[in-house]
Design a protein around this motif. Structure first.
Motif, PDB file in Angstrom:
ATOM      1  N   TYR A   1      11.355   4.004  17.694  1.00  0.00           N
ATOM      2  CA  TYR A   1      11.007   4.755  18.890  1.00  0.00           C
ATOM      3  C   TYR A   1      10.119   3.909  19.780  1.00  0.00           C
ATOM      4  O   TYR A   1       9.426   2.999  19.327  1.00  0.00           O
ATOM      5  N   VAL A   2      10.097   4.260  21.058  1.00  0.00           N
ATOM      6  CA  VAL A   2       9.166   3.673  22.007  1.00  0.00           C
ATOM      7  C   VAL A   2       8.461   4.809  22.737  1.00  0.00           C
ATOM      8  O   VAL A   2       9.063   5.836  23.042  1.00  0.00           O
ATOM      9  N   CYS A   3       7.171   4.635  22.974  1.00  0.00           N
ATOM     10  CA  CYS A   3       6.360   5.650  23.635  1.00  0.00           C
ATOM     11  C   CYS A   3       6.405   5.442  25.147  1.00  0.00           C
ATOM     12  O   CYS A   3       6.096   4.366  25.635  1.00  0.00           O
ATOM     13  N   LEU A   4       6.791   6.500  25.866  1.00  0.00           N
ATOM     14  CA  LEU A   4       6.822   6.454  27.324  1.00  0.00           C
ATOM     15  C   LEU A   4       6.188   7.708  27.905  1.00  0.00           C
ATOM     16  O   LEU A   4       6.551   8.805  27.497  1.00  0.00           O
ATOM     17  N   PRO A   5       5.253   7.582  28.849  1.00  0.00           N
ATOM     18  CA  PRO A   5       4.601   6.347  29.275  1.00  0.00           C
ATOM     19  C   PRO A   5       3.846   5.714  28.100  1.00  0.00           C
ATOM     20  O   PRO A   5       3.421   6.424  27.191  1.00  0.00           O
ATOM     21  N   PRO A   6       3.671   4.410  28.126  1.00  0.00           N
ATOM     22  CA  PRO A   6       2.988   3.743  27.015  1.00  0.00           C
ATOM     23  C   PRO A   6       1.525   4.153  26.937  1.00  0.00           C
ATOM     24  O   PRO A   6       0.894   4.484  27.944  1.00  0.00           O
ATOM     25  N   LEU A   7       0.991   4.118  25.723  1.00  0.00           N
ATOM     26  CA  LEU A   7      -0.424   4.404  25.493  1.00  0.00           C
ATOM     27  C   LEU A   7      -1.255   3.139  25.360  1.00  0.00           C
ATOM     28  O   LEU A   7      -2.481   3.206  25.256  1.00  0.00           O
ATOM     29  N   VAL A   8      -0.584   2.006  25.372  1.00  0.00           N
ATOM     30  CA  VAL A   8      -1.256   0.711  25.234  1.00  0.00           C
ATOM     31  C   VAL A   8      -0.558  -0.279  26.158  1.00  0.00           C
ATOM     32  O   VAL A   8       0.670  -0.281  26.258  1.00  0.00           O
TER      33      VAL A   8
ATOM     34  N   TYR B   1       1.992  -1.386  17.668  1.00  0.00           N
ATOM     35  CA  TYR B   1       3.062  -0.591  17.073  1.00  0.00           C
ATOM     36  C   TYR B   1       2.622  -0.077  15.721  1.00  0.00           C
ATOM     37  O   TYR B   1       1.662  -0.569  15.113  1.00  0.00           O
ATOM     38  N   SER B   2       3.328   0.929  15.251  1.00  0.00           N
ATOM     39  CA  SER B   2       3.158   1.420  13.880  1.00  0.00           C
ATOM     40  C   SER B   2       4.457   1.189  13.135  1.00  0.00           C
ATOM     41  O   SER B   2       5.552   1.289  13.714  1.00  0.00           O
ATOM     42  N   VAL B   3       4.342   0.873  11.865  1.00  0.00           N
ATOM     43  CA  VAL B   3       5.521   0.642  11.039  1.00  0.00           C
ATOM     44  C   VAL B   3       5.315   1.334   9.700  1.00  0.00           C
ATOM     45  O   VAL B   3       4.224   1.320   9.139  1.00  0.00           O
ATOM     46  N   SER B   4       6.356   2.007   9.232  1.00  0.00           N
ATOM     47  CA  SER B   4       6.296   2.691   7.944  1.00  0.00           C
ATOM     48  C   SER B   4       6.572   1.691   6.827  1.00  0.00           C
ATOM     49  O   SER B   4       7.076   0.592   7.073  1.00  0.00           O
TER      50      SER B   4
ATOM     51  N   ARG C   1       0.807  -1.215   0.000  1.00  0.00           N
ATOM     52  CA  ARG C   1       0.000   0.000   0.000  1.00  0.00           C
ATOM     53  C   ARG C   1       0.843   1.270   0.000  1.00  0.00           C
ATOM     54  O   ARG C   1       0.335   2.358  -0.249  1.00  0.00           O
ATOM     55  N   ASP C   2       2.140   1.111   0.348  1.00  0.00           N
ATOM     56  CA  ASP C   2       3.034   2.252   0.530  1.00  0.00           C
ATOM     57  C   ASP C   2       2.457   3.212   1.563  1.00  0.00           C
ATOM     58  O   ASP C   2       2.459   4.425   1.393  1.00  0.00           O
ATOM     59  N   GLN C   3       1.981   2.632   2.665  1.00  0.00           N
ATOM     60  CA  GLN C   3       1.392   3.406   3.749  1.00  0.00           C
ATOM     61  C   GLN C   3       1.836   2.834   5.086  1.00  0.00           C
ATOM     62  O   GLN C   3       1.975   1.621   5.244  1.00  0.00           O
ATOM     63  N   ALA C   4       2.046   3.732   6.048  1.00  0.00           N
ATOM     64  CA  ALA C   4       2.299   3.280   7.410  1.00  0.00           C
ATOM     65  C   ALA C   4       1.065   2.565   7.940  1.00  0.00           C
ATOM     66  O   ALA C   4      -0.064   2.865   7.546  1.00  0.00           O
ATOM     67  N   ILE C   5       1.293   1.606   8.819  1.00  0.00           N
ATOM     68  CA  ILE C   5       0.197   0.785   9.324  1.00  0.00           C
ATOM     69  C   ILE C   5       0.364   0.629  10.835  1.00  0.00           C
ATOM     70  O   ILE C   5       1.491   0.545  11.334  1.00  0.00           O
ATOM     71  N   THR C   6      -0.752   0.617  11.557  1.00  0.00           N
ATOM     72  CA  THR C   6      -0.736   0.388  12.999  1.00  0.00           C
ATOM     73  C   THR C   6      -1.334  -0.983  13.275  1.00  0.00           C
ATOM     74  O   THR C   6      -2.413  -1.312  12.783  1.00  0.00           O
ATOM     75  N   ILE C   7      -0.616  -1.777  14.062  1.00  0.00           N
ATOM     76  CA  ILE C   7      -0.950  -3.173  14.293  1.00  0.00           C
ATOM     77  C   ILE C   7      -1.098  -3.403  15.793  1.00  0.00           C
ATOM     78  O   ILE C   7      -0.295  -2.909  16.590  1.00  0.00           O
TER      79      ILE C   7
ATOM     80  N   PHE D   1       9.678   2.768  12.843  1.00  0.00           N
ATOM     81  CA  PHE D   1       8.965   1.882  13.755  1.00  0.00           C
ATOM     82  C   PHE D   1       8.688   2.616  15.051  1.00  0.00           C
ATOM     83  O   PHE D   1       9.576   3.276  15.598  1.00  0.00           O
ATOM     84  N   ILE D   2       7.444   2.528  15.533  1.00  0.00           N
ATOM     85  CA  ILE D   2       7.082   3.152  16.814  1.00  0.00           C
ATOM     86  C   ILE D   2       6.316   2.129  17.641  1.00  0.00           C
ATOM     87  O   ILE D   2       5.252   1.651  17.230  1.00  0.00           O
ATOM     88  N   LEU D   3       6.857   1.791  18.804  1.00  0.00           N
ATOM     89  CA  LEU D   3       6.171   0.886  19.722  1.00  0.00           C
ATOM     90  C   LEU D   3       5.349   1.728  20.699  1.00  0.00           C
ATOM     91  O   LEU D   3       5.889   2.532  21.452  1.00  0.00           O
ATOM     92  N   TRP D   4       4.037   1.540  20.654  1.00  0.00           N
ATOM     93  CA  TRP D   4       3.126   2.320  21.505  1.00  0.00           C
ATOM     94  C   TRP D   4       2.865   1.635  22.830  1.00  0.00           C
ATOM     95  O   TRP D   4       2.319   2.251  23.751  1.00  0.00           O
ATOM     96  N   SER D   5       3.231   0.396  22.951  1.00  0.00           N
ATOM     97  CA  SER D   5       2.808  -0.432  24.077  1.00  0.00           C
ATOM     98  C   SER D   5       3.963  -0.798  24.988  1.00  0.00           C
ATOM     99  O   SER D   5       5.141  -0.664  24.642  1.00  0.00           O
ATOM    100  N   ALA D   6       3.586  -1.274  26.144  1.00  0.00           N
ATOM    101  CA  ALA D   6       4.540  -1.875  27.065  1.00  0.00           C
ATOM    102  C   ALA D   6       4.055  -3.265  27.405  1.00  0.00           C
ATOM    103  O   ALA D   6       2.877  -3.452  27.717  1.00  0.00           O
ATOM    104  N   SER D   7       4.932  -4.226  27.296  1.00  0.00           N
ATOM    105  CA  SER D   7       4.650  -5.554  27.830  1.00  0.00           C
ATOM    106  C   SER D   7       5.297  -5.587  29.204  1.00  0.00           C
ATOM    107  O   SER D   7       6.522  -5.425  29.324  1.00  0.00           O
ATOM    108  N   LEU D   8       4.502  -5.734  30.226  1.00  0.00           N
ATOM    109  CA  LEU D   8       4.990  -5.516  31.580  1.00  0.00           C
ATOM    110  C   LEU D   8       5.998  -6.564  32.021  1.00  0.00           C
ATOM    111  O   LEU D   8       6.598  -6.435  33.081  1.00  0.00           O
ATOM    112  N   ARG D   9       6.198  -7.585  31.204  1.00  0.00           N
ATOM    113  CA  ARG D   9       7.199  -8.596  31.544  1.00  0.00           C
ATOM    114  C   ARG D   9       8.470  -8.434  30.710  1.00  0.00           C
ATOM    115  O   ARG D   9       9.377  -9.248  30.802  1.00  0.00           O
ATOM    116  N   CYS D  10       8.537  -7.373  29.910  1.00  0.00           N
ATOM    117  CA  CYS D  10       9.660  -7.198  28.985  1.00  0.00           C
ATOM    118  C   CYS D  10      10.425  -5.916  29.287  1.00  0.00           C
ATOM    119  O   CYS D  10       9.963  -5.044  30.012  1.00  0.00           O
TER     120      CYS D  10
END
Length: 242
Positions: free
Chosen positions: A221-228, A171-174, A78-84, A112-121
């Motif tokens: 990038y990683v989002c802090l504090p996480p939004l997910v 996360y979102s990926v370009s 699609r040549d578009q960024a996608i959020t998964i 690449f942008i990670l919006w989430s936190a896995s609390l065990r990682c």
């Protein structure tokens, strides 16, 4: 990119219903039929150069990996960024507004942008110029008993440059980032992934681990504090494709 593609198995529509209930504030959610690791034809995946013959992923890890790979291919096509997102993700009620604001705050050539936190990682960050890194560890505390507080909270999130990340809750990926991930990860194969600069080497047991072989070369990038966050109550949450 505002649309959230939620990976969900055909046999787990109850999880999708729960996702939609918990995240009813999201305006644009699209279900993506996840690859069920129990029914995948490994010989065909080898022929298609998705996996190597000697890969020993569990059925759950294989299905998860194939699902993400298919969505990366969609971003490239699609040549578009996608959020998964995975279907146990719990989103802040401010996710959509904050996401647009934060993406606008970084250079357009992000990968690449990670919006989430896995609390065990952990997350491994670029802390100082010259290659100095820092490791960020999350502790779950009582967040799973206070989901509404997390979702309603007004925080001040920022995007920090990341060198290595684990967990793919959201996360979102370009398109460029997706192509780089495809080029590195395929075929998915046994290997030891070196977290250079952090004294860590991990055996590739899941796609999020394998991705770290190329992550330092991406504008990640990683989002802090996480939004997910993910639903990490053991009696209610299982990884997709288990």
């Amino acid at each position: 990119m505002d649309r959230v593609h939620v990976i969900n198995l055909d046999r787990s529509l109850d999880r999708l219903a729960k996702f939609r209930s918990v995240n009813a504030h999201l305006n644009n959610v699209e279900r993506f039929a996840g690859a069920d690791g129990r029914g995948l034809d490994r010989c065909r995946l080898v022929e298609e150069n998705i996996v190597s013959e000697d890969l020993e992923y569990t059925a759950g890890s294989l299905g998860c990996a194939v699902s993400h790979v298919r969505l990366w291919k969609e971003a490239v096509q699609r040549d578009q960024a996608i959020t998964i997102a995975e279907d146990d993700a719990i989103f802040s009620r401010h996710f959509e507004d904050e996401m647009r604001s934060l993406v606008g705050s970084v250079k357009a050539d992000w990968d690449f942008i990670l919006w989430s936190a896995s609390l065990r990682c952990y997350a491994w960050l670029d802390a100082l110029p010259g290659g100095t890194g820092a490791r960020l560890e999350f502790f779950s505390g009582d967040v799973m008993s206070n989901i509404q507080i997390f979702q309603e909270a007004h925080t001040e999130p920022h995007l920090l440059r990341a060198r290595h990340l684990l967990g793919l809750v959201c996360y979102s990926v370009s398109p460029r980032g997706a192509q780089a991930l495809l080029d590195w990860c395929l075929p998915i194969r046994p290997m030891i992934v070196d977290f250079a600069g952090f004294g860590l080497r991990l055996n590739n047991t899941g796609i999020d681990c394998l991705m770290n072989g190329v992550m330092p070369s991406l504008k990640a990038y990683v989002c802090l504090p996480p939004l997910v966050i993910s639903n990490e109550q053991p009696e209610q949450s299982v990884r997709i494709n288990t």
